[in-house]
Structure formats: structure tokens, C-alpha cells
Motif scaffolding. Sequence first.
Motif, short mmCIF file in Angstrom:
data_model
loop_
_atom_site.label_atom_id
_atom_site.label_comp_id
_atom_site.label_asym_id
_atom_site.label_seq_id
_atom_site.Cartn_x
_atom_site.Cartn_y
_atom_site.Cartn_z
N LEU A 1 0.83 -1.15 -0.06
CA LEU A 1 -0.11 0.06 0.15
C LEU A 1 0.89 1.37 0.08
O LEU A 1 0.46 2.30 -0.80
CB LEU A 1 -1.01 -0.13 1.15
N LEU A 2 1.93 1.24 0.79
CA LEU A 2 2.84 2.45 0.84
C LEU A 2 3.29 2.62 -0.63
O LEU A 2 3.70 3.73 -1.07
CB LEU A 2 3.83 2.01 1.85
N SER A 3 3.83 1.40 -1.31
CA SER A 3 4.55 1.59 -2.63
C SER A 3 3.60 2.17 -3.33
O SER A 3 4.04 2.90 -4.16
CB SER A 3 5.03 0.08 -2.74
N ALA A 4 2.36 1.65 -3.61
CA ALA A 4 1.48 2.01 -4.48
C ALA A 4 1.14 3.52 -4.19
O ALA A 4 0.98 4.28 -5.03
CB ALA A 4 0.14 1.27 -4.40
N GLY A 5 1.07 3.86 -2.90
CA GLY A 5 0.79 5.20 -2.46
C GLY A 5 1.89 6.10 -3.14
O GLY A 5 1.65 7.30 -3.60
N THR A 6 3.04 5.92 -2.82
CA THR A 6 4.17 6.77 -3.08
C THR A 6 4.36 6.81 -4.79
O THR A 6 4.55 7.92 -5.19
CB THR A 6 5.49 6.09 -2.59
N PHE A 7 4.34 5.55 -5.38
CA PHE A 7 4.62 5.72 -6.72
C PHE A 7 3.46 5.83 -7.67
O PHE A 7 3.65 6.13 -8.87
CB PHE A 7 5.60 4.52 -7.01
N ILE A 8 2.28 5.31 -7.39
CA ILE A 8 1.28 5.44 -8.31
C ILE A 8 0.56 6.79 -7.97
O ILE A 8 0.10 7.68 -8.85
CB ILE A 8 0.26 4.28 -8.13
N ALA A 9 -0.01 6.92 -6.53
CA ALA A 9 -0.51 8.21 -6.29
C ALA A 9 0.17 9.35 -6.39
O ALA A 9 -0.08 10.49 -6.82
CB ALA A 9 -1.21 7.99 -5.02
N GLY A 10 1.41 9.23 -5.71
CA GLY A 10 2.28 10.19 -6.00
C GLY A 10 2.72 10.62 -4.80
O GLY A 10 1.76 10.71 -3.82
N ARG A 11 3.92 11.33 -4.59
CA ARG A 11 4.27 12.23 -3.42
C ARG A 11 3.73 13.76 -3.59
O ARG A 11 3.44 14.36 -4.58
CB ARG A 11 5.63 12.24 -2.92
N LEU A 12 3.39 14.01 -2.28
CA LEU A 12 3.39 15.72 -2.11
C LEU A 12 4.63 16.49 -2.53
O LEU A 12 5.43 16.09 -2.35
CB LEU A 12 2.71 16.15 -0.90
N HIS B 1 15.08 13.18 6.31
CA HIS B 1 13.45 12.86 6.34
C HIS B 1 12.75 13.25 7.47
O HIS B 1 11.43 13.31 7.27
CB HIS B 1 13.56 11.24 6.20
N PHE B 2 13.58 13.47 8.60
CA PHE B 2 12.99 14.05 9.75
C PHE B 2 12.14 15.22 9.80
O PHE B 2 11.07 15.55 10.41
CB PHE B 2 13.83 13.84 10.90
N TYR B 3 12.49 15.94 8.64
CA TYR B 3 11.62 17.31 8.37
C TYR B 3 10.47 16.99 7.69
O TYR B 3 9.58 17.61 7.98
CB TYR B 3 12.78 18.31 7.63
N ASP B 4 10.34 15.98 6.87
CA ASP B 4 9.17 15.54 6.36
C ASP B 4 7.97 15.15 7.27
O ASP B 4 7.07 15.36 7.34
CB ASP B 4 9.43 14.31 5.21
N PHE B 5 8.89 14.05 8.14
CA PHE B 5 8.00 13.36 9.14
C PHE B 5 7.37 14.45 10.02
O PHE B 5 6.23 14.31 10.38
CB PHE B 5 8.82 12.53 10.10
N ALA B 6 8.15 15.56 10.32
CA ALA B 6 7.74 16.54 11.47
C ALA B 6 6.50 17.33 10.58
O ALA B 6 5.47 17.51 11.29
CB ALA B 6 8.72 17.62 11.72
N ARG B 7 6.64 17.74 9.46
CA ARG B 7 5.49 18.28 8.56
C ARG B 7 4.40 17.47 8.62
O ARG B 7 3.06 17.77 9.04
CB ARG B 7 6.10 18.97 7.47
N PRO C 1 6.67 9.76 2.23
CA PRO C 1 5.71 9.63 3.01
C PRO C 1 5.92 8.76 4.01
O PRO C 1 6.74 7.60 4.24
CB PRO C 1 4.59 8.82 1.87
N ALA C 2 5.02 8.89 5.30
CA ALA C 2 5.39 8.06 6.29
C ALA C 2 3.91 7.54 7.03
O ALA C 2 2.96 8.14 6.86
CB ALA C 2 6.04 8.56 7.53
#
Lengths: 325, 325
Positions: free
Chosen positions: A105-116, A151-157, A122-123
Amino acid sequence: MINKIGLDLYGGDNAPESTIQGAIFALKNGILKNSELYIIGNLEDKTVFQGHENVHFIEAENTVTNETKPTQVIRLKNSSIYKGCEMLRTGDLDAFVSAGNTGALLSAGTFIAGRLEGIKRPALALALPGKNNKPRILVDAGANSEVKAEHFYDFAREGIAYAKFMDIKNPRVGILNIGTEEEKGTSTVRDAAEILKEKEDIDYVGFVEAREIFGNNFDVLLTDGFTGNNILKTIEGTAYYILDELRSTVNKGGLLTKIGALLMKKSLYSLRSKIDYRQYGGTFFLGVNGHLVKAHGSSDSEAISNAIYVAQKASSENLVSKITL
Amino acid sequence: MINKIGLDLYGGDNAPESTIQGAIFALKNGILKNSELYIIGNLEDKTVFQGHENVHFIEAENTVTNETKPTQVIRLKNSSIYKGCEMLRTGDLDAFVSAGNTGALLSAGTFIAGRLEGIKRPALALALPGKNNKPRILVDAGANSEVKAEHFYDFAREGIAYAKFMDIKNPRVGILNIGTEEEKGTSTVRDAAEILKEKEDIDYVGFVEAREIFGNNFDVLLTDGFTGNNILKTIEGTAYYILDELRSTVNKGGLLTKIGALLMKKSLYSLRSKIDYRQYGGTFFLGVNGHLVKAHGSSDSEAISNAIYVAQKASSENLVSKITL
């Protein structure tokens, strides 16, 4: 505004029955009032949804199993997980709920839906119970086993947006570490601390020790997905161990102990539900372009309807838009 | 054989009072029957030990504090921690007990006492409570934040020796991971699994999830010191949170709940002591050339006397000699 909510018919130990029952519960209880529900999978008997005009069906195959590797899902274009994430990408869905394979699900979310935009990782963001009945947010609860300090800055936001969604004002951010002193821990967490200190959009409060995880000194706790997932399962294991030991002590105890336990039954039951993090419904893969909700693998119909509820609420409030800075 | 046990007068939140009282308790209760006790530090009033001919005093300074960095202790040659580890190296002590700064103690153990032959990474080995009242061994519980796959073989040998010391026959070894499938987790744990599979001296049972940490599928659980320390403190935090919530539920409850709690008081108390890993006394830095026992920083006199007891038992059985293969 109408929220378009997708629901993976497959995935999870009790699917598709629990998914169907969860959807029906949500429909009957007004959870999907301003929403269209898209059931993704080949449902043979659609008559159970008769009378619900806001339910739609998207044909998809049950090809993602617990054994599917994250890299394989990209090729399973007819799977329910692929189709749901594809619909997030095109805007045909505002949210997608699945109890299926977390890695896939994470892989599909990241590579198919895409990242912000502006988000590299994404976490999995999860609300833990805590003192004063106030949830606290754990990021990453299991998506990224290996991470870099940046990546901790991504996680923080991601965590701050989720904390606000959970009605926490001005969320304070801490980093999980084995001590509060600056020199403690791995070079990754020490470097992450230096990065967060410099960010004006983060109220960084320093290192937090795991024994303070239910305390009040932070609202968002950051860690890598390996540690986060281990922490989460340790809480679960410890809670069940303690309650089991308590039960066994009562069983071995005399009559007075048994009467005592009977009198305390309600308190013990309320405690059990309080420490169950599943009370909050699904967890979010934040940083994905769309609301991607992971329901627990062992979800029953109630858990599924909770996950639909949070998906609907996140869509209404546009949680995802609050992450991009 | 006479065991030579060193005791750090300093270190720990309640030192030196708790150290002195713990030593006196151990002496009075026969814990040090076949042993010579070396109190390391400047004890002004030595009269409290009058009548105990097996007590000796080694002059040393109280220069290692909680703020001392691991690298600094090597230069503090007159400190109690340095002197204790130096005496381990020369064989003037069989065991050294300290409630002081963990990082400084590990550093002194590794670089002053030295490592066992064939061991690259000494680690903190800790006995956790578990089902069937059988302890299980966690290695590394906090010594090495950053590790390589090959260090897991050191941790395995250290853990097995300790498990046998705790009367566990034929210890089974697992690696902590976020899933039991081969492809889960970090590259470090996956590589470590491949290494352990090949070792004939290790009964390797595979990956173990943290929610099974109190279960019966393994005896020795391996992880890096960052995760291990976080796991340990999560157990502690969760246990205290649950017991606090239980207490607060009882306080808010009605008369019957309060009577119930009163009747269950003994059971709740026995549960509390059962989940307290400090019941086992001190923890060992295994892999060091000598028995280096870390007592908990907040040790009271009872905890110190427990730590002296395990140091004495480890010396008698020559625990350390069972690690070198």
C-alpha cells in the motif's frame, strides 16, 4: 463538497465480509452523508447495497496478498490497491481506505498516487493514547525502515498536520532517543535534531525517551519506521501481557480476589479500550498525494467503518493540503 | 575459590548512601560469604564496615558524572570507574558493580578492562520478565547505538552465555524485526539473519516481532542498542501508564470499584513486581574481559545488594568464560 471515498474490498484477515459489513454500518449511521463510496473489487452480490444511491463499484482483482513485495504492486495494474491509488492520482478519489498489505500500500501510494510536492518520504502517522485523554502522534510508525536525517523534516510536517487534524493546537515536536542529552543516540537522530532546531515552522522540543511516550512533553514524536513499528508493537505486547497476567493472577487468587475483579470489571474494560490505539480508526500514509488510510490488517467491520469515518473527515478538512508548506 | 567483587561507591542517584547500605545488607545476609568486597571511592567514615574482615577500600575520585562523555573517562585515571575496570583487567577483581553513567562504564569496560578474544562489540544484556515466569534475554539493551550485521554474532554468543547463566537450557536465538518475513526490516537485520543461519553454534529461530516479546518462541532476542534501549523504556513506560490509568480509574470509580481494588491489592502488587525487570538485579556488559555489572541509576540499597548478588554468582560460575568460543 462531496467526498469521494474509495474502499478496498480485499486485504485484511476478515475481508471481504468485514469490508462489506463495515461499509453498510457506515452508510446506515450517516458516516457517508456527504460522500460517494467507491467499492473497489469484484463484488458478485451487489444487492446488499440496494437503496444506497451513493455507492459505486469499480471492478478490480484480488491480486495483492500478504506475500506481495512492495516492488511487485506496481505491475499489478488490475489489483484493488493499484486502482485505488490510481484514482487518488487522477482526483477520482479524495481518500482510499485499505486493510491490505502495508508495504504494498505504501509503495502504491508513493509511486502510483505520487508524493506531495516537497515531500521525499511519506510515512505512517499513528495516534497513540496518552495521559489526559489527549492523543499523541507517532511518525514514522512503520513505513520507512531506513531513513536519513533530512527525512525527519518531512516526518515533522506530516505529524504536525495530523496533530492539528486531531485537534491539537500548536503541536510540539520531539525526536525519540535513548537519552535527552545532545550527544546520545545515532548520528541520524543527532543530525535530525540539528536540522529541526533551525526550522522556524517547527516547535522542536528536543529528544524524548520512550518511557515518556505517554507523557505530556510533546505532541508529535519522530522516529525511523523500524524503531517506530517496534515501539508500537512493544506497547501492544506489553499491554496484553499485563492484562493477561492480571487475569491469570485473578484466576489463581482466592474468592476475595475474584470478587474484587468482578467489582472492577467495568474499570478494567474501560482501561483495555483506552490503551487500544485502534480506537482512532485507520492510520494515514501522510505525504502521499491524497488521503491514504491504512486500516488494521485484522480489522472487523467496526474498525472498517471507523477507517471510513476518518477518511471522510480527512477529506472534508483536506488534511493533505495542510502538509504542503 | 574466593570471588573478588568491586563496588563503585559513586554513581547512581542515591549514592553513596545507597551503595553503603546495599553493601552492608549484602554482607549481613551472607551474599558475600565466599567473597572479598572492594569498595572503590573515598569513604571517610569506614567504621560502618567494622567487623567485616572481607571488606577492603580502594581510594578513588568521584569524577565521572552523568555528563561525562564516554570518550572522557579514559583520561579520568583516578575515577572509581576507571580504577574498577583497571582492576578487572589486571585480575585484581573478578567482578565490578557500578550504578554510574552507562556510556562511561561501557567505554571504560571496553577500553580499560578490554574485550574478550573474538568479541568486537560488548553489549548490555538484560533479563526481561515473560510468560511462565521464565526470563528472556535482550541483547543489546543500550550499549551500541550503531551496529553492523556481523556484530549480531557477538550479541548472540553473549546472550546465550547469559541465558545459560539464568538457567535456560539450549537457548533459542531470534532477531527483533518489524515482520517475520525474510524481506522485512533493515538491511542490517536481514544480513544478520543470513549470518546466524550459517552458524552451527547458534539455534537461530528467525525474526521475532515486538508484540511477541513476552512470548515463548525464543530465549534470546537480538537487536541494536538504539532499538533495544527504546524497547526497554517503552515496556517500562507502558507498564507504568497502565498501572497509573488503573489507579486513576479506581479513584474516579464508585464505592464498589474501590472495594474491588482493595480486594485485588495483593494481586496488583505482585503484578507490579513481576513486570519490573529490575527484580533481576544488575545487568551485564557482556563481552568485556571480566564481570562488569551495571546497576540501575536510580538504585536503592536493595537494588545494589541484588547487583552484588548477581556479580558474586557470575564470578562463581565464571559466566564470562562461557562466552569465548
